[in-house]
Design a protein around this motif. Structure first.
Motif: not given
Length: 145
Positions: A125-135, A106-107, A114-120
């Motif tokens: 481009x940031x890797x995201x896997x099943x179960x991670x939270x995408x905000x 995700x980018x 902003x776009x965040x994955x588990x708060x980051x």
């Protein structure tokens, strides 16, 4: 002399008829070649889904809403996005999800919130896997396969 002109005109008429039939044959061949092919863009393969797991007010998207994901999926409020989200916290072009080498990435697309994955932050481009939270804006998602 008039006999030669008549013969010449007859040959011209016959040539015109032959050319007309050749043209019509080309049109028919072009049409029949295109009959078996789909019209318009191909429907992209669905590789998973993006599911709403949480949202803050005033967002009215129901929990559990699922959006299909293809190899490259754009998210935003604007009409050109693959996933359109009608929420003021979501930018017109908010984020991009892509799938390659068996991994989702995700980018952020330069959004204002902003776009965040588990708060980051996902500026790169940031890797995201099943179960991670995408905000994205007021909405939290998870990828499901």
């Amino acid at each position: 002399m008039p006999l030669q002109i008549d013969a010449f005109l007859l040959i011209l008429r016959l040539l015109l008829i032959v050319l007309l039939y050749l043209f019509l044959m080309q049109v028919v061949l072009a049409i029949t070649r295109g009959l078996g092919k789909p019209v318009g863009p191909k429907t992209p393969a669905v590789l998973g889904s993006l599911v709403v797991i949480d949202r803050r007010s005033p967002c009215t998207i129901p929990l559990g809403t699922s959006y299909p994901l293809s190899v490259r999926t754009t998210i935003g409020r604007g009409p050109v996005n693959d996933i359109q989200i009608e929420d003021n916290s979501v930018s017109a072009q908010h984020a991009h999800l892509s799938y390659h080498n068996g991994q989702w990435y995700v980018q952020d697309a330069g959004s204002s919130n902003g776009t965040y994955v588990n708060g980051l932050p996902a500026g790169d481009p940031l890797p995201i896997k099943e179960g991670d939270k995408l905000y994205i804006g007021n909405i939290a998602f998870q990828i499901k396969k």
